[in-house]
Structures are given as C-alpha cells and as structure tokens.
Design a protein around this motif. Structure first.
Motif, PDB file in Angstrom:
ATOM      1  N   TYR A 385       0.959  -1.396  -0.239  1.00 55.44           N
ATOM      2  CA  TYR A 385       0.252   0.221  -0.090  1.00 55.44           C
ATOM      3  C   TYR A 385       1.371   1.324   0.489  1.00 55.44           C
ATOM      4  N   LEU A 386       0.951   1.388  -1.138  1.00 56.99           N
ATOM      5  CA  LEU A 386       1.682   3.279  -1.619  1.00 56.99           C
ATOM      6  C   LEU A 386       0.763   4.256  -1.474  1.00 56.99           C
ATOM      7  N   ASP A 387       0.834   5.172  -0.730  1.00 60.19           N
ATOM      8  CA  ASP A 387       0.172   6.327  -1.144  1.00 60.19           C
ATOM      9  C   ASP A 387       0.472   7.558  -2.228  1.00 60.19           C
ATOM     10  N   LYS A 388      -0.218   7.693  -3.301  1.00 56.50           N
ATOM     11  CA  LYS A 388       0.228   8.375  -4.421  1.00 56.50           C
ATOM     12  C   LYS A 388       0.520   9.906  -3.879  1.00 56.50           C
ATOM     13  N   ASN A 389      -0.197  10.281  -2.437  1.00 57.94           N
ATOM     14  CA  ASN A 389      -0.035  11.695  -2.459  1.00 57.94           C
ATOM     15  C   ASN A 389       0.708  12.324  -1.198  1.00 57.94           C
ATOM     16  N   GLU A 390       1.896  11.004  -0.576  1.00 57.61           N
ATOM     17  CA  GLU A 390       2.858  11.144  -0.194  1.00 57.61           C
ATOM     18  C   GLU A 390       3.628  11.983  -0.134  1.00 57.61           C
ATOM     19  N   PHE A 391       3.896  12.022  -1.903  1.00 55.68           N
ATOM     20  CA  PHE A 391       4.891  13.357  -1.954  1.00 55.68           C
ATOM     21  C   PHE A 391       4.277  14.615  -3.074  1.00 55.68           C
ATOM     22  N   LYS A 392       3.414  15.308  -2.129  1.00 54.19           N
ATOM     23  CA  LYS A 392       2.921  16.226  -2.871  1.00 54.19           C
ATOM     24  C   LYS A 392       3.413  17.139  -3.647  1.00 54.19           C
ATOM     25  N   ASN A 393       3.019  17.904  -4.347  1.00 52.60           N
ATOM     26  CA  ASN A 393       3.124  19.182  -5.047  1.00 52.60           C
ATOM     27  C   ASN A 393       4.196  18.773  -5.855  1.00 52.60           C
ATOM     28  N   LYS A 394       4.312  17.401  -6.270  1.00 53.64           N
ATOM     29  CA  LYS A 394       5.546  16.788  -7.225  1.00 53.64           C
ATOM     30  C   LYS A 394       4.595  16.220  -8.447  1.00 53.64           C
ATOM     31  N   ASN A 395       5.426  16.880  -9.103  1.00 55.77           N
ATOM     32  CA  ASN A 395       4.763  15.842 -10.989  1.00 55.77           C
ATOM     33  C   ASN A 395       5.107  14.432 -10.585  1.00 55.77           C
ATOM     34  N   LEU A 396       4.101  13.755 -12.408  1.00 53.92           N
ATOM     35  CA  LEU A 396       4.146  12.083 -11.987  1.00 53.92           C
ATOM     36  C   LEU A 396       5.304  11.558 -11.568  1.00 53.92           C
ATOM     37  N   LYS A 397       6.759  12.356 -12.555  1.00 48.96           N
ATOM     38  CA  LYS A 397       7.559  11.211 -12.826  1.00 48.96           C
ATOM     39  C   LYS A 397       8.915  11.730 -11.203  1.00 48.96           C
ATOM     40  N   LYS A 398       8.363  12.955 -10.568  1.00 48.79           N
ATOM     41  CA  LYS A 398       9.362  12.879  -9.495  1.00 48.79           C
ATOM     42  C   LYS A 398       8.548  12.603  -8.287  1.00 48.79           C
ATOM     43  N   ARG A 399       7.659  11.953  -8.852  1.00 54.86           N
ATOM     44  CA  ARG A 399       6.552  11.853  -7.348  1.00 54.86           C
ATOM     45  C   ARG A 399       6.883   9.938  -7.730  1.00 54.86           C
ATOM     46  N   ASN A 400       7.024   9.634  -8.741  1.00 59.80           N
ATOM     47  CA  ASN A 400       7.452   8.201  -8.893  1.00 59.80           C
ATOM     48  C   ASN A 400       9.226   7.885  -8.643  1.00 59.80           C
ATOM     49  N   GLU A 401       9.818   9.029  -8.791  1.00 55.86           N
ATOM     50  CA  GLU A 401      11.160   9.137  -8.091  1.00 55.86           C
ATOM     51  C   GLU A 401      11.270   8.906  -6.439  1.00 55.86           C
ATOM     52  N   PHE A 402      11.150   9.964  -5.974  1.00 53.57           N
ATOM     53  CA  PHE A 402      10.839  10.429  -4.717  1.00 53.57           C
ATOM     54  C   PHE A 402      10.346   8.774  -4.076  1.00 53.57           C
ATOM     55  N   THR A 403       8.805   8.237  -4.554  1.00 49.93           N
ATOM     56  CA  THR A 403       7.826   6.434  -4.249  1.00 49.93           C
ATOM     57  C   THR A 403       9.381   6.099  -4.040  1.00 49.93           C
ATOM     58  N   GLU A 404      10.330   6.082  -5.009  1.00 50.07           N
ATOM     59  CA  GLU A 404      11.344   5.015  -5.079  1.00 50.07           C
ATOM     60  C   GLU A 404      12.635   4.724  -4.607  1.00 50.07           C
ATOM     61  N   LYS A 405      12.984   5.750  -4.377  1.00 50.96           N
ATOM     62  CA  LYS A 405      13.478   6.328  -2.822  1.00 50.96           C
ATOM     63  C   LYS A 405      13.835   5.690  -2.013  1.00 50.96           C
ATOM     64  N   LYS A 406      12.695   6.024  -1.720  1.00 50.30           N
ATOM     65  CA  LYS A 406      12.104   5.840   0.123  1.00 50.30           C
ATOM     66  C   LYS A 406      11.693   4.322   0.145  1.00 50.30           C
ATOM     67  N   TYR A 407      11.380   3.749  -0.903  1.00 55.00           N
ATOM     68  CA  TYR A 407      10.172   1.827  -1.028  1.00 55.00           C
ATOM     69  C   TYR A 407      11.036   1.687  -2.281  1.00 55.00           C
ATOM     70  N   PRO A 408      12.536   1.590  -1.613  1.00 58.05           N
ATOM     71  CA  PRO A 408      13.809   0.951  -3.019  1.00 58.05           C
ATOM     72  C   PRO A 408      13.083  -0.877  -3.138  1.00 58.05           C
ATOM     73  N   ASN A 409      12.620  -1.104  -2.337  1.00 55.97           N
ATOM     74  CA  ASN A 409      12.706  -2.733  -3.093  1.00 55.97           C
ATOM     75  C   ASN A 409      10.963  -3.319  -2.982  1.00 55.97           C
ATOM     76  N   LEU A 410      10.374  -2.414  -2.580  1.00 51.52           N
ATOM     77  CA  LEU A 410       8.948  -2.348  -2.909  1.00 51.52           C
ATOM     78  C   LEU A 410       8.771  -2.073  -4.081  1.00 51.52           C
ATOM     79  N   THR A 411       8.866  -1.369  -4.405  1.00 48.91           N
ATOM     80  CA  THR A 411       8.823  -0.596  -6.396  1.00 48.91           C
ATOM     81  C   THR A 411       9.493  -1.244  -7.846  1.00 48.91           C
ATOM     82  N   ALA A 412      11.069  -2.255  -6.989  1.00 53.89           N
ATOM     83  CA  ALA A 412      11.650  -2.863  -7.424  1.00 53.89           C
ATOM     84  C   ALA A 412      10.785  -4.175  -7.722  1.00 53.89           C
ATOM     85  N   TYR A 413      10.479  -4.706  -6.524  1.00 54.90           N
ATOM     86  CA  TYR A 413       9.026  -6.001  -7.199  1.00 54.90           C
ATOM     87  C   TYR A 413       7.990  -5.028  -7.797  1.00 54.90           C
TER      88      TYR A 413
END
Length: 626
Positions: A385-413
């Motif tokens: 369960y990852l929250d798409k609004n966790e990183f507010k005010n980010k464009n979609l590309k940046k949002r995904n990059e922040f998500t991948e950085k914070k949750y590297p193994n879940l996103t790699a899976y």
C-alpha cells in the motif's frame, strides 16, 4: 436480423401458467369494464411461441385475436392450428404503435443487454421503439412493455410474466425509462410474486413475477387518480420445479381459495408512491408498514427521518491493478523471519527496510466478516500500500522517483511486472505512471461545512480509526467492526463518516445495524446487497439517541454498548455489576438477561424494549410474510 431460438434463449410458457394468466386477466377486465360482448374485445399476443396463450384465449371465448411470432419454424403449425387468428410472422417490436388493443398478454423474451450488446444495437438500428426506449443495462422484455403500453387503449390491460429484477432496480440501472413510462401512463394493479418457486423447468436464475398494468385515461392523469395494488405471494417453494404443486397454487389463486402457501393483500404502496428512480417494494403489507413507521419515529433529527446516507459515505474497499501482484503471499513472494520481512525480486528474497514494512498491510476478503467483528486469522495476504499523495506538489515523474527512493525494494518488486501493470492501466484508460498505487479506494471525496470539495486520505482510517464494514453481496444484516488495522478488497463496503458527523456512537450504531430490528427492516424493505449499496443507504433509518431521555432508556443504551463491546472483543461472560442499576429499574428485564446466554439475543431484547416494540409482533410478521 437472426434472433433465433438459441440467441433469445427461448423457453415456452407452461400450459397452466398461460391458462391462469388468461383467466386472471379476463376476470380483471370484466370487473373493470362494461363490455358485454366478448367478441368486441381486441387481444394481442406479442410472442406466440407454440400457441399456448392463443389456445386459452380462444378457450375463454375471445375471437378478435392478433399474435406475433418471429420463429419461422413455427409458422406452419400455428397457421394450421389457429386459422381464425390474425398471425403475423414478424418482429412485434416493428409493429405499428397506432394499432390499439384492449388486452395484451404473453411471455416476452428475456435477454440482458450487458452480454448481448450486438443484438441490442441491431434492434436500435431497425426499430423506432427500440431507439426511443434504449438504455444500458436493460432487458429485452422492457421493449415489449414499452410498446405494449403504447398499443393499449385507455383502460386496457397488459399482463406479462417476466423476471422480477426490474421492480427492485433503482437509479443508474436499466429502468431509467421503463418505470417513468409505466408510472406516467399506467396503473400497476396486480403483482404476483413467484420468486419462491421454479416456474420454467429448464430456465436458469428464476425470480419470476406476473403483473397487470392498466392504461390510464387522460382524465385519470389530470386528476392524479390513485389505485391500490393487489399483491399475491407464493410462499412455499424450494426452487425446484414441481409442476403439480405449481398448478395447485394458480388454481387456488383463481378460485380465491385459502392456502397456507399463498399470501393475498393490498400493498401499503399505492401507485402514487411508485418513485420512478427507486426500487418498488410492492411486498409491503399494511401491518408491516405500521411497524416500520413505529421504528422510524425514533429515527428523526430536527423533525426529518435520517438514513444511513445522512451520516456515512459508503464506498468499496481497495481496487488494485492486479490483486495477484499487489497482495503478497507468505512463503511465495514474501518471507517473514521473526520481525524481518523479505520480498522476492528476481528469484532472490531481499530484506525490506523499516519504512517498507510499514507499507505492508494485512488484506482481507469479505468472507471473513462476522456480525460485530471479523475472522482475524483469515487474511488473504500482505498488501503493498503506497500512497500516491505522500509526496505532494510533485509532478508524476518526481513523485515516482521519490517513491522509488523511499521504498526501493517494494518498487523494485513491482517493476518486475511493469509491462503487465502498464497494459492493465492503459486498457482501462488510466495513467500508466500509477503502477505503484491502488487504483481506487485509497481516497474519498468529502465536503466541508462550506460545501467545498476535498479529498481525504483513507490510510489513517484503515489503520486505526473505528470502522464498520459489510459484504458487497448479502441478504442479511451482518456488519463487521474493528478499531485495528483492516484493509479489504472491493468486495467489502466501508462506512466512512461524513464531514461534521464525528459524534457518532459507534457501539450503539453497530449493535443497531446487527439487531433483529434491522433484520426486520431488511425483509420489510426488500434490502439485498448485490454490488449496489443504494437501498441500504437510503432505506435504513438511523436512531436518534437524544430521543431516549428517561433513566430507563439511558440504562438500556448503556447496556447495549456494554454487550456490543463484549462482542467486538469476543467476550461472552457477563459482569453482573453492570446490571445492578437495571435491576432497580426493571427486575423483569434484569431476570431475562441473566437467563439469556446469547449476547446477540440480549442486545435484540434491549432494542425491542428501547423502541417500545413487542418481540412476538416482529416474529409473527417475519414468519407470515418472509
């Protein structure tokens, strides 16, 4: 257009049904008309089949008969058997609506639009009545009702045997045009519910009914004349085909015989009560209505009745891109060793960091729901369960990059399945960059006191807040509850408090929703949850606790909360100290509670007293009608 037998799933009407319907409508017609010459009565059969209705129409002395039949294989036998009937071997839906009849009777074909879109497209293309009345999610027989109404003379009668689903359907379904047409131009004067018996030997999913419509005169429309609705329920039935007992039911109806298997009454719902955007609960006797009104008198806020929808937004649980990917199975894609968790990436189990572990939620299906609780051991896996609004005010590309950085193994899976996930989103016309997140169910729309729209993140509510939930398919009132973390798939409905309704008494409400009173309301209001929550939202009244002010009532409410809390915690023992005040107020109820071992039964007893009802009255009505 080849609407042949297979495509229409054609099933012919049993002889005893046709005989009953012809005799029944003849009785109604004679009782409501001054027509003395039966030969002057024009009758239409829109789908003749093998001629079973024609046979009985002739047998009752009618002579002016028109019948349509599309199946060319039946042309010769029909012409040979009924030379004096005007037979037309063409589609009834193409007939002239200006040709009027006194009686229209038959068994129109049933065919759902959802899985037969091409057939309906052809009908709309070829016939004006279909273009006029087509809506999505409709059934083919709706067209027959529409055209039948148009072809009736004022005062004329239409009687069909159909499935009964259209009666209980509400807005956003295929009845968008059907019910307004009926209510505007006709009276519904008889409804025979056959849902408890199997009428057609080889048909599937039988919930049939027979109904009679009477075309309104213009003066009746202008004066807004109202008429009562005669209801007959066939009570007995095991949904197995039994022609002999079925014949007996219909013979008893015609002969007005008393039968333990038949209920005859005038519905408390009259024609003026038929709301065209709602389900029509015709099986609503006056004595049932009286008890419902008595219950609803305790459900008024500021003089108006309040319902579930006034307090809650009801929404499905989580809809994922693909459950099999997002819900991790232990010892398959996930390993748990003590407090550590490992996820499978490229056939290797990789340890999750602490923040990632917080994003794995136990996921439940609706089958675990029990009244007052749920089966905690039967979770289906661990949800990413990852929250798409966790990183507010980010464009979609940046949002995904922040998500991948914070949750590297879940996103790699998840990236192992990127192509499949993107294809699913693309085919659904959704954003392919949202592959890390739930599709729906993580947010709801709320409106503040200034009616401004806002999105509310549900993760904190799934995690910790009190939650009431129920299955998306249910005939009974089974509402689960927890204050613990509880995530569920879309086969579960959640009750989320509306903005500004934060003072709700959850324990009292939970007890009420699971009570015998609401069980009765489910039956009385014909509430069944079948992927639609509309009837539940709009038909379940919510009690106003502030109306119960006496020490006696307040003690009952406290005890309801106490026993409800016990049920949510799986406690069965009773602390008799909790009953001391009740013993002073009512020794009778005190003794009954001590003698009753079942906490649910105790709660039911307390609600019966609180609402000033008689338990035997509810039991009697449930037994008599349901």
């Amino acid at each position: 257009m080849d609407l042949n037998k297979n495509r229409l799933s054609q099933i012919f009407t049993p002889d005893y049904i046709a005989e009953f319907m012809v005799k029944n409508i003849k009785q109604y017609y004679i009782s409501t008309h001054n027509e003395s010459n039966i030969n002057e009565i024009k009758i239409l059969e829109p789908c003749a089949g093998e001629g079973v209705f024609i046979e009985h129409i002739l047998g009752e002395g009618f002579t002016d008969i028109t019948a349509y039949e599309l199946d060319q294989n039946l042309k010769i036998p029909l012409l040979e058997s009924y030379p004096n009937v005007e037979l037309k071997f063409e589609n009834f839906l193409g007939s002239d609506s200006n040709e009027k009849f006194d009686i229209i009777i038959g068994n129109p074909p049933y065919l759902g639009q959802n899985y037969n879109a091409q057939i309906f497209q052809e009908l709309v293309k070829n016939y004006s009545v279909c273009r006029k009345y087509f809506v999505g999610n409709m059934d083919l027989f709706y067209f027959f009702i529409h055209l039948g109404i148009e072809k009736l003379k004022p005062g004329g009668l239409l009687s069909f045997i159909t499935t009964n689903y259209w009666l209980t359907k509400s807005k956003k379904t295929g009845i968008t045009l059907l019910k307004p047409h009926i209510a505007k131009d006709c009276f519904l004067i008889q409804y025979i519910d056959l849902s408890n018996i199997n009428v057609f030997k080889d048909a599937k999913g039988q919930h049939n009914c027979i109904f009679i419509l009477q075309k309104k005169h213009e003066k009746e429309k202008q004066k807004k004349v109202d008429k009562l609705i005669d209801v007959i329920q066939v009570k007995q039935g095991n949904n197995q085909f039994n022609e002999k007992s079925n014949e007996k039911f219909f013979t008893d109806i015609l002969n007005n015989e008393n039968s333990p298997h038949l209920l005859k009454y005038q519905s408390a719902i009259t024609n003026k009560d038929l709301i065209t955007s709602n389900g029509w609960n015709l099986k609503y006797p006056l004595d049932v209505k009286y008890l419902v009104k008595k219950i609803e008198n305790y459900c008024r806020f500021n003089g108006s009745k309040s319902y579930l929808t006034d307090f809650f937004v009801i929404r499905n649980g989580l809809i994922l891109i693909k459950d099999e990917i997002f819900v991790l199975k232990e010892n398959e894609s996930l390993k748990i060793v003590d407090s550590d968790m490992f996820i499978k990436i490229d056939n290797t189990f990789v340890k999750l960091n602490d923040e990632e572990k917080q994003k794995l939620k136990k996921m439940f299906k609706s089958k675990v729901i029990e009244p007052f609780s749920y089966d905690k051991s039967e979770f289906s896996g661990y949800l990413i369960y990852l929250d798409k609004n966790e990183f507010k005010n980010k464009n979609l590309k940046k949002r995904n990059e922040f998500t991948e950085k914070k949750y590297p193994n879940l996103t790699a899976y998840l990236n192992q399945f990127r192509g499949e996930l993107e294809n699913i989103l693309r085919n659904a016309k959704e954003n392919v960059k949202d592959i890390y997140f739930p599709r729906r169910g993580s947010l709801i729309t709320q409106f503040d006191i200034e009616h401004k729209r806002k999105l509310v993140n549900l993760e904190p509510y799934y995690d910790k807040e009190p939650k009431i939930f129920f299955s998306y398919i249910s005939k009974s009132n089974a509402f689960g509850y927890t204050k613990d973390s509880y995530y569920a798939t879309s086969d579960t409905y959640f009750l989320w408090l509306r903005e500004g309704k934060n003072d709700i008494d959850y324990l009292f409400l939970l007890a009420y929703l699971n009570s015998k009173i609401v069980k009765f309301l489910f039956k009385a209001k014909n509430i069944m949850i079948k992927r639609s929550k509309t009837k539940l939202e709009e038909e379940i009244p919510i009690p106003n606790i502030s109306l119960f002010r006496s020490p006696y009532h307040l003690e009952l409410i406290d005890l309801i909360r106490y026993f409800t809390l016990n049920l949510t915690q799986n406690k069965v023992s009773i602390d008799t100290n909790k009953l001391l005040k009740l013993r002073e107020i009512s020794s009778n109820i005190y003794s009954q509670i001590l003698n009753e071992k079942n906490p649910q039964s105790i709660i039911d007893m307390l609600f019966i007293r609180l609402f000033d009802l008689v338990d035997k009255d509810i039991d009697f009505l449930l037994e008599k009608y349901y």
